[in-house]
Scaffold this motif. Structure first.
Motif, PDB file in Angstrom:
ATOM      1  N   VAL A 248       0.571  -1.266   0.064  1.00  0.00           N
ATOM      2  CA  VAL A 248      -0.082  -0.175   0.126  1.00  0.00           C
ATOM      3  C   VAL A 248       0.890   1.166  -0.061  1.00  0.00           C
ATOM      4  CG1 VAL A 248      -1.689   1.274   1.684  1.00  0.00           C
ATOM      5  CG2 VAL A 248      -1.885  -1.176   1.250  1.00  0.00           C
ATOM      6  N   ARG A 249       1.987   1.250   1.138  1.00  0.00           N
ATOM      7  CA  ARG A 249       2.891   2.133   0.987  1.00  0.00           C
ATOM      8  C   ARG A 249       3.449   2.475  -0.483  1.00  0.00           C
ATOM      9  NH1 ARG A 249       7.794   3.317   0.364  1.00  0.00           N
ATOM     10  NH2 ARG A 249       8.259   1.281   0.826  1.00  0.00           N
ATOM     11  N   ARG A 250       3.942   1.578  -0.928  1.00  0.00           N
ATOM     12  CA  ARG A 250       4.727   1.792  -2.520  1.00  0.00           C
ATOM     13  C   ARG A 250       3.489   2.360  -3.527  1.00  0.00           C
ATOM     14  NH1 ARG A 250       7.168  -2.930  -0.778  1.00  0.00           N
ATOM     15  NH2 ARG A 250       5.576  -4.137  -2.238  1.00  0.00           N
ATOM     16  N   ARG A 251       2.505   1.861  -3.570  1.00  0.00           N
ATOM     17  CA  ARG A 251       1.563   2.282  -4.405  1.00  0.00           C
ATOM     18  C   ARG A 251       0.925   3.730  -4.132  1.00  0.00           C
ATOM     19  NH1 ARG A 251      -3.969   2.155  -4.048  1.00  0.00           N
ATOM     20  NH2 ARG A 251      -4.064   0.567  -2.499  1.00  0.00           N
ATOM     21  N   LEU A 252       0.996   4.161  -2.819  1.00  0.00           N
ATOM     22  CA  LEU A 252       0.341   5.501  -2.618  1.00  0.00           C
ATOM     23  C   LEU A 252       1.370   6.710  -2.256  1.00  0.00           C
ATOM     24  CD1 LEU A 252      -2.665   4.474  -0.126  1.00  0.00           C
ATOM     25  CD2 LEU A 252      -2.772   4.977  -2.682  1.00  0.00           C
ATOM     26  N   SER A 253       2.389   6.158  -1.576  1.00  0.00           N
ATOM     27  CA  SER A 253       3.561   7.160  -1.217  1.00  0.00           C
ATOM     28  C   SER A 253       4.705   6.632  -1.292  1.00  0.00           C
ATOM     29  CB  SER A 253       3.007   7.531   0.249  1.00  0.00           C
ATOM     30  OG  SER A 253       3.897   8.696   0.401  1.00  0.00           O
ATOM     31  N   PRO A 254       5.452   6.374  -2.546  1.00  0.00           N
ATOM     32  CA  PRO A 254       6.643   5.573  -2.703  1.00  0.00           C
ATOM     33  C   PRO A 254       7.889   6.235  -2.082  1.00  0.00           C
ATOM     34  CG  PRO A 254       5.778   6.469  -4.772  1.00  0.00           C
ATOM     35  CD  PRO A 254       4.829   6.776  -3.850  1.00  0.00           C
ATOM     36  N   SER A 255       7.797   7.614  -1.659  1.00  0.00           N
ATOM     37  CA  SER A 255       8.920   8.240  -1.002  1.00  0.00           C
ATOM     38  C   SER A 255       8.837   8.053   0.398  1.00  0.00           C
ATOM     39  CB  SER A 255       8.977   9.719  -1.646  1.00  0.00           C
ATOM     40  OG  SER A 255       7.707  10.366  -1.057  1.00  0.00           O
ATOM     41  N   THR A 256       7.745   7.788   0.885  1.00  0.00           N
ATOM     42  CA  THR A 256       7.634   7.685   2.236  1.00  0.00           C
ATOM     43  C   THR A 256       8.423   6.488   2.940  1.00  0.00           C
ATOM     44  OG1 THR A 256       5.391   8.533   2.546  1.00  0.00           O
ATOM     45  CG2 THR A 256       5.958   7.134   4.302  1.00  0.00           C
ATOM     46  N   LYS A 257       9.477   6.614   4.064  1.00  0.00           N
ATOM     47  CA  LYS A 257      10.000   5.594   4.373  1.00  0.00           C
ATOM     48  C   LYS A 257       9.341   4.795   5.507  1.00  0.00           C
ATOM     49  CE  LYS A 257      14.421   8.065   3.413  1.00  0.00           C
ATOM     50  NZ  LYS A 257      14.536   7.452   2.219  1.00  0.00           N
ATOM     51  N   THR A 258       9.840   3.635   5.651  1.00  0.00           N
ATOM     52  CA  THR A 258       9.189   2.750   6.809  1.00  0.00           C
ATOM     53  C   THR A 258      10.215   2.444   7.937  1.00  0.00           C
ATOM     54  OG1 THR A 258       7.928   1.453   5.382  1.00  0.00           O
ATOM     55  CG2 THR A 258       8.150   0.513   7.120  1.00  0.00           C
ATOM     56  N   TYR A 259       9.840   2.865   9.105  1.00  0.00           N
ATOM     57  CA  TYR A 259      10.562   2.634  10.368  1.00  0.00           C
ATOM     58  C   TYR A 259       9.950   1.763  11.298  1.00  0.00           C
ATOM     59  CZ  TYR A 259      12.815   7.087   8.970  1.00  0.00           C
ATOM     60  OH  TYR A 259      13.250   8.297   8.434  1.00  0.00           O
ATOM     61  N   LEU A 260      10.457   0.613  11.490  1.00  0.00           N
ATOM     62  CA  LEU A 260       9.954  -0.489  12.392  1.00  0.00           C
ATOM     63  C   LEU A 260      10.912  -0.426  13.588  1.00  0.00           C
ATOM     64  CD1 LEU A 260       9.132  -3.409   9.901  1.00  0.00           C
ATOM     65  CD2 LEU A 260       7.620  -1.578  10.624  1.00  0.00           C
ATOM     66  N   LYS A 261      10.188   0.319  14.763  1.00  0.00           N
ATOM     67  CA  LYS A 261      11.341   0.413  15.943  1.00  0.00           C
ATOM     68  C   LYS A 261      10.316  -0.339  16.879  1.00  0.00           C
ATOM     69  CE  LYS A 261      10.493   5.063  15.646  1.00  0.00           C
ATOM     70  NZ  LYS A 261      10.597   6.294  16.015  1.00  0.00           N
ATOM     71  N   GLU A 262      11.123  -0.732  17.839  1.00  0.00           N
ATOM     72  CA  GLU A 262      10.657  -1.437  19.116  1.00  0.00           C
ATOM     73  C   GLU A 262      10.411  -2.573  18.364  1.00  0.00           C
ATOM     74  OE1 GLU A 262       8.472   0.195  22.395  1.00  0.00           O
ATOM     75  OE2 GLU A 262       9.079   2.053  21.783  1.00  0.00           O
ATOM     76  N   LEU A 263      11.378  -3.555  18.061  1.00  0.00           N
ATOM     77  CA  LEU A 263      10.905  -4.862  17.477  1.00  0.00           C
ATOM     78  C   LEU A 263      11.687  -5.820  18.940  1.00  0.00           C
ATOM     79  CD1 LEU A 263      11.772  -4.408  14.063  1.00  0.00           C
ATOM     80  CD2 LEU A 263       9.533  -4.506  14.966  1.00  0.00           C
ATOM     81  N   GLY A 264      11.056  -6.810  19.391  1.00  0.00           N
ATOM     82  CA  GLY A 264      11.770  -7.682  20.111  1.00  0.00           C
ATOM     83  C   GLY A 264      10.547  -8.819  20.513  1.00  0.00           C
ATOM     84  N   VAL A 265      10.936  -9.425  21.511  1.00  0.00           N
ATOM     85  CA  VAL A 265      10.359 -10.601  22.280  1.00  0.00           C
ATOM     86  C   VAL A 265       9.850 -10.144  23.686  1.00  0.00           C
ATOM     87  CG1 VAL A 265       9.928 -12.938  22.957  1.00  0.00           C
ATOM     88  CG2 VAL A 265      11.000 -12.490  20.869  1.00  0.00           C
ATOM     89  N   ILE A 266       8.451 -10.094  23.894  1.00  0.00           N
ATOM     90  CA  ILE A 266       8.148  -9.708  25.447  1.00  0.00           C
ATOM     91  C   ILE A 266       7.858 -10.913  26.031  1.00  0.00           C
ATOM     92  CG2 ILE A 266       6.498  -8.815  27.111  1.00  0.00           C
ATOM     93  CD1 ILE A 266       6.749  -6.356  24.980  1.00  0.00           C
TER      94      ILE A 266
END
Length: 168
Positions: free
Chosen positions: A49-67
């Protein structure tokens, strides 16, 4: 909000934590990898969806882990194997996200510890012991820290090309 003249977002940001069903039963830790697969599929859909609608928008996946179950208030120590499983999860997740060309994938958190409301001098407050990279008593790195360190040493800030291959 969706008018053609609306400003384009510079980035989107979201978090994800897997969680085994039991804090101390190590046979439950394998479930975090199927949870990672489910998350990766959701990221793949969002990225389409992001690539189709806003290809210049970056994706930041922060706080990844196991709780681990019971965090942030459990006083039950985690088995050593938990840290190894959590480190392996991180490397697996990172490699899959790299193939999707995610701009930023960051591990959560440098230090966390057991929440004992200061009774035993720990006093870390309500944070999540199971996502720490440093032992909250000794300050020494755990397997999560070393997994991240190896990735940084291997990839650093250099641009790398990742190629997906098929092996029998």
């Amino acid at each position: 909000n969706h008018a053609a003249s609306a400003p384009v977002s510079e980035a989107i940001d979201y978090h994800y934590y897997a969680s085994p069903s039991n804090r101390t039963n190590i046979s439950c830790y394998t479930s975090i990898f199927s949870q990672a697969d489910g998350f990766i599929e959701r990221v793949r859909a969002v990225e389409a969806v992001r690539r189709r609608l806003s290809p210049s928008t970056k994706t930041y996946l922060k706080e990844l882990g196991v709780i681990a179950p019971g965090d942030p208030f459990s006083m039950t120590p985690l088995p050593d194997l938990f840290w190894s499983a959590s480190a392996a999860y991180w490397v697996y997740l990172y490699s899959q996200l790299a193939l999707l060309k995610i701009d930023v994938a960051s591990m959560s958190q440098l230090v966390g510890g057991l929440h004992d409301q200061g009774k035993n001098g720990l006093g870390h407050g309500a944070n999540y012991a199971s996502v720490t990279m440093l032992d909250w008593v000794t300050g020494k790195p755990n397997a999560r820290y070393y997994a991240l360190r190896m990735l940084v040493q291997a990839f650093g800030s250099r641009v790398k090309r990742l190629v997906q291959t098929d092996l029998d």
